[in-house]
Design an enzyme around this catalytic site. Structure first.
Site, PDB file in Angstrom:
ATOM      1  N   VAL A   1      10.642  -7.226   9.793  1.00 14.92           N
ATOM      2  CA  VAL A   1      11.746  -6.280   9.954  1.00 14.92           C
ATOM      3  C   VAL A   1      11.366  -5.301  11.059  1.00 14.92           C
ATOM      4  O   VAL A   1      10.251  -4.756  11.065  1.00 14.92           O
ATOM      5  CB  VAL A   1      12.036  -5.526   8.635  1.00 14.92           C
ATOM      6  CG1 VAL A   1      13.133  -4.491   8.845  1.00 14.92           C
ATOM      7  CG2 VAL A   1      12.422  -6.511   7.547  1.00 14.92           C
TER       8      VAL A   1
ATOM      9  N   HIS B   1       8.938  -3.380   3.724  1.00 11.31           N
ATOM     10  CA  HIS B   1       8.572  -3.588   2.319  1.00 11.31           C
ATOM     11  C   HIS B   1       9.815  -3.902   1.481  1.00 11.31           C
ATOM     12  O   HIS B   1       9.799  -4.782   0.616  1.00 11.31           O
ATOM     13  CB  HIS B   1       7.939  -2.326   1.726  1.00 11.31           C
ATOM     14  CG  HIS B   1       6.682  -1.873   2.393  1.00 11.31           C
ATOM     15  ND1 HIS B   1       6.610  -0.723   3.135  1.00 11.31           N
ATOM     16  CD2 HIS B   1       5.445  -2.413   2.421  1.00 11.31           C
ATOM     17  CE1 HIS B   1       5.377  -0.565   3.580  1.00 11.31           C
ATOM     18  NE2 HIS B   1       4.641  -1.573   3.174  1.00 11.31           N
TER      19      HIS B   1
ATOM     20  N   MET C   1       0.839  -1.203   0.000  1.00 15.45           N
ATOM     21  CA  MET C   1       0.000   0.000   0.000  1.00 15.45           C
ATOM     22  C   MET C   1       0.880   1.262   0.000  1.00 15.45           C
ATOM     23  O   MET C   1       0.396   2.357   0.285  1.00 15.45           O
ATOM     24  CB  MET C   1      -0.938  -0.004   1.209  1.00 15.45           C
ATOM     25  CG  MET C   1      -1.891  -1.199   1.177  1.00 15.45           C
ATOM     26  SD  MET C   1      -3.440  -0.896   2.027  1.00 15.45           S
ATOM     27  CE  MET C   1      -2.880  -0.612   3.690  1.00 15.45           C
TER      28      MET C   1
ATOM     29  N   GLN D   1       5.734 -11.624   7.200  1.00 18.60           N
ATOM     30  CA  GLN D   1       5.264 -12.305   8.407  1.00 18.60           C
ATOM     31  C   GLN D   1       4.623 -11.311   9.393  1.00 18.60           C
ATOM     32  O   GLN D   1       3.847 -11.676  10.254  1.00 18.60           O
ATOM     33  CB  GLN D   1       6.453 -13.025   9.071  1.00 18.60           C
ATOM     34  CG  GLN D   1       6.174 -13.697  10.403  1.00 18.60           C
ATOM     35  CD  GLN D   1       5.147 -14.817  10.293  1.00 18.60           C
ATOM     36  OE1 GLN D   1       4.971 -15.412   9.236  1.00 18.60           O
ATOM     37  NE2 GLN D   1       4.451 -15.085  11.388  1.00 18.60           N
TER      38      GLN D   1
HETATM   39  P1  AMP Z   1       1.309  -3.000   3.456  1.00 16.31           P
HETATM   40  O1  AMP Z   1       1.879  -1.912   2.623  1.00 16.31           O
HETATM   41  O2  AMP Z   1       1.173  -2.650   4.903  1.00 16.31           O
HETATM   42  O3  AMP Z   1       0.055  -3.609   2.860  1.00 16.31           O
HETATM   43  O4  AMP Z   1       2.387  -4.176   3.433  1.00 16.31           O
HETATM   44  C1  AMP Z   1       2.808  -4.756   2.231  1.00 16.31           C
HETATM   45  C2  AMP Z   1       3.604  -6.007   2.525  1.00 16.31           C
HETATM   46  O5  AMP Z   1       4.732  -5.676   3.324  1.00 16.31           O
HETATM   47  C3  AMP Z   1       2.796  -7.042   3.316  1.00 16.31           C
HETATM   48  O6  AMP Z   1       3.069  -8.332   2.815  1.00 16.31           O
HETATM   49  C4  AMP Z   1       3.321  -6.863   4.717  1.00 16.31           C
HETATM   50  O7  AMP Z   1       3.233  -8.037   5.499  1.00 16.31           O
HETATM   51  C5  AMP Z   1       4.778  -6.517   4.439  1.00 16.31           C
HETATM   52  N1  AMP Z   1       5.344  -5.821   5.603  1.00 16.31           N
HETATM   53  C6  AMP Z   1       4.860  -4.708   6.207  1.00 16.31           C
HETATM   54  N2  AMP Z   1       5.615  -4.384   7.280  1.00 16.31           N
HETATM   55  C7  AMP Z   1       6.590  -5.323   7.365  1.00 16.31           C
HETATM   56  C8  AMP Z   1       7.677  -5.553   8.259  1.00 16.31           C
HETATM   57  N3  AMP Z   1       7.926  -4.750   9.300  1.00 16.31           N
HETATM   58  N4  AMP Z   1       8.470  -6.621   8.038  1.00 16.31           N
HETATM   59  C9  AMP Z   1       8.232  -7.454   6.977  1.00 16.31           C
HETATM   60  N5  AMP Z   1       7.231  -7.293   6.103  1.00 16.31           N
HETATM   61  C10 AMP Z   1       6.416  -6.244   6.281  1.00 16.31           C
END
Ligand code: AMP
Length: 270
Positions: A167, A28, A21, A139
């Site tokens: 992360v 990310h 997003m 995760q």
């Molecule tokens: P989002 O933009 O929040 O929809 O996240 C996009 C992708 O990044 C999703 O698969 C999340 O699980 C992953 N993601 C978000 N934050 C983290 C993090 N701190 N560590 C690893 N992956 C993440």
């Protein structure tokens, strides 16, 4: 997007895909790096998906910075970015949604009843448009990864799902675009999520397996933080996401907590 990927695939290349997003951070980028490392052509989508926000949630205020995101992705060697407008994916009158019954109602689904329906719908649409060989998820959103992993074979999709580790910042806070909402004091308060999970991990290493006692200890630790209000703390199996009486290796400890009204999540696998 479809034409571009078709061309790439006809050359025999393996296509990796990272749905996001936007408002990108190192979490990310860890997924992006995994894709760039292990595939020939990486596509990243940036789409704040209206279907996964309830009317009272932060769709309009969700942080966005397209230029910075594109700059970061360029420097990571990403080959294509797909950033459609909401109307392109959900034209007026859109009626079709994907649901993963049961799983979508547990954990985060209790307070966000339409959330996973929105997530699964957009992920399926993005898979159809991008047509990747491999897709990368974090995760951090444990329930989301479990649900997507369930949806893929059940809808006969031909895509491999990779889940990458959480992360965290140096102090343990899991990176999240929503951390941008926090001031210094709130950010400090948000450390209670990771701290309580680590405390549980120590208890488990010491032999504690009783789920009720572990949950009680985690809740107590979080409740000591005045800015924090617990949404849920649960210990569940990773297939059906059902609560355990006795915690086992491989189980998921997941929690969601409001810090001054901002809801954040974290988890560990035992
Ligand atoms: P989002 O933009 O929040 O929809 O996240 C996009 C992708 O990044 C999703 O698969 C999340 O699980 C992953 N993601 C978000 N934050 C983290 C993090 N701190 N560590 C690893 N992956 C993440």
């Amino acid at each position: 997007m479809r034409d571009r990927v078709r061309g790439v695939k006809s050359g025999g290349k393996c296509v990796g895909f990272v749905p996001t997003m936007g408002f990108l951070h190192e979490g990310h980028l860890s997924l992006v790096r995994a894709s760039v490392r292990s595939t020939d052509y990486t596509v990243v989508s940036i789409f704040v998906n209206p279907a996964q926000f309830a009317p009272h949630e932060d769709f309009k205020d969700y942080p966005r910075d397209r230029e910075r995101d594109l700059e970061l992705l360029r420097s990571e060697g990403v080959h294509a970015v797909f950033a459609p407008l909401p109307d392109a994916l959900y034209p007026e009158g859109h009626r079709t949604y994907v649901e993963v019954h049961g799983l979508q109602d547990r954990l985060c689904g209790k307070t966000r009843p339409a959330f996973f329906r929105g997530v699964c719908t957009v992920v399926l649409k993005l898979f159809h448009i991008v047509g990747p060989d491999v897709a990368f998820f974090g995760q951090k959103d444990a329930q989301q990864s479990i649900i997507i992993r369930r949806m893929v074979p059940e809808l006969d999709l031909d895509v491999r799902i990779e889940v990458c580790p959480i992360v965290r910042d140096d102090d343990g806070l899991a990176l999240s675009s929503r951390n941008a909402y926090f001031d210094g004091a709130q950010r400090k308060a948000a450390l209670c999520l990771h701290r309580s999970l680590e405390m549980a991990r120590v208890k488990i290493t010491g032999g504690e397996r009783d789920a009720a006692r572990l949950i009680h200890a985690i809740r107590g630790d979080i409740q000591a933080e005045p800015r924090a209000k617990i949404d849920y703390v649960e210990i569940v199996d990773t297939k059906e996401l059902l609560p355990r009486d006795t915690a086992r290796e491989g189980d998921l400890i997941a929690l969601a907590v409001y810090i001054d009204g901002v809801r954040i999540i974290d988890n560990i696998i035992i």
